[in-house]
Design an enzyme around this catalytic site. Structure first.
Site: not given
Length: 424
Positions: A293-294, A336
């Protein structure tokens, strides 16, 4: 990132399915056109029948009205013109002794109908629910029509067919008018009441036979046109089989690829995850899964705009592709989030791979709309399939959940790190 070859059988049969689908569309389209023509023709003929019947009815009503308004028509009484037994005092005697008898509207209608019957044109029949003259008794069609008139129907018509003839029947009500009152007032009728009706019957066999021939012609023309078009389509498709095979590969790739990042999509990832778990269990190989996950991605979108956010996702997808093996499966899981499926990979190797990807993302510089540089980080969760794990139907879901939980632990621990799941 692994490529999934399109099955040869699918390639081989794609153009056949395409031909069948196009053929069905063409046939249905042509059938629809010809059915539409046939239905439209039938409707026009039916409207013509109805118009003709209404005209006959109107003509006889006008003739009856003229008779009634003149108090009946008197003709010389004789063997061919006997007195009407259903009229009171139908006869008058002239000064020269000649006897004349009245032809009232009902009798005149029957006699005109007989002339029309003899000429083969049409037949009138005046009737009511309780006629004085038995010859005016209604048949089944007329009885049903009379019931409908009492309920407010304005007309009734039907096309009757048997093996040899086609008969059109029409009936409309007769309303009591001022000119009718001298004869019908004593029967309790009032102006506007329905006192009966007149049916019109005429033979439409010739027209129906021609319509039947036209239908066969339409069918033959439709079959010929369909075969001709199908032949042309088959010829074209046979020449385009190679192109369709390429098109199929493109479509197949689109169905399994995320449109923005060009890595695999979530649906394809789950399909491959099930396959790899089954393969790992069959051959006793390890496998691992990375959930990514960004960090602070919403802030990137809010500060630099969604276009910049999309650019970040695409660049990170490229990083994943260049820092993983060809057998690994990289997919965008949503928003994301990314997943990386690592076949034949033990837990420690998966952790090292995750840290390598984390560092590559951290080093990557991105350009904002104002040309300034910024960096992003990502949090990783790792789960692995061990040979001691029980082979359950929900193993894929459990692997994803373990990696997802580990990723959230990485975020809670400060982000930009890798956390390995404690186990299945």
């Amino acid at each position: 990132m692994a490529e999934i070859p399109v099955p040869a059988m699918k390639k081989k049969h794609l153009w056949k399915r395409f031909f069948i689908n196009i053929s069905l569309i063409v046939v249905l389209f042509l059938v629809g056109i010809f059915i539409g023509f046939a239905v439209q023709t039938d409707r026009l003929i039916s409207e013509q029948y109805l118009t003709t019947a209404r005209a006959h009815f109107k003509n006889i009503v006008l003739t009856r009205r003229w008779n009634a308004e003149h108090g009946g028509v008197f003709v010389k009484k004789g063997p061919d013109n006997p007195s009407n037994p259903y009229l009171e005092n139908p006869d008058i005697t002239a000064k020269d002794g000649t006897v004349y008898t009245m032809k009232n509207p009902a009798l005149m209608t029957r006699e005109i109908s007989e002339y029309a019957r003899q000429s083969g044109d049409f037949v009138y029949h005046i009737t009511s629910r309780i006629p004085l003259n038995p010859d005016n008794a209604p048949d089944d069609f007329e009885r049903s029509a009379l019931s409908g008139f009492e309920e407010g129907n304005r007309e009734t018509y039907v096309l009757l067919k048997d093996n040899t003839r086609s008969i059109y029947r029409y009936m409309a009500p007769l309303h009591v008018e001022d000119s009718c009152m001298p004869c019908h007032a004593k029967q309790g009728y009032r102006i506007g009441d329905v006192r009966g009706g007149i049916s019109v019957t005429f033979d439409v066999s010739d027209t129906e036979k021609k319509m039947a021939r036209n239908r066969f012609g339409f069918i033959g023309l439709g079959i010929a046109a369909s075969l001709a078009l199908l032949g042309i389509i088959l010829f074209l498709i046979s020449r385009l089989a190679g192109s369709l095979s390429k098109a199929y590969n493109t479509i197949e790739k689109m169905s399994i690829t995320d449109e923005l990042t060009q890595v695999f999509n979530r649906r394809h990832f789950h399909a491959r995850l099930d396959e790899e778990i089954a393969r790992a269990r069959r051959y006793g190989h390890p496998m691992s899964l990375l959930m990514v996950d960004i960090d602070h991605f919403k802030t990137i979108n809010d500060r630099y705009g969604h276009q910049t956010g999309d650019d970040v996702l695409k660049a990170i997808s490229v990083l994943f592709g260049s820092n993983t093996r060809s057998a690994d499966i990289v997919a965008r899981y949503g928003g994301e989030e990314f997943v990386v499926l690592l076949p034949e990979t033990e837990e420690e190797t998966a952790r090292v791979t995750a840290d390598k990807l984390r560092a590559a993302i951290e080093r990557q510089a991105f350009t904002s709309p104002d040309r300034s540089l910024f960096h992003v980080t990502a949090s990783f969760g790792v789960s692995s399939l061990h040979m001691t794990d029980q082979n359950t139907a929900d193993m894929a879901d459990r692997m994803v959940k373990m990696a997802d939980d580990a990723m959230y632990q990485a975020k809670q621990a400060g982000r930009n790190r890798v956390v390995v799941s404690s186990g299945m």
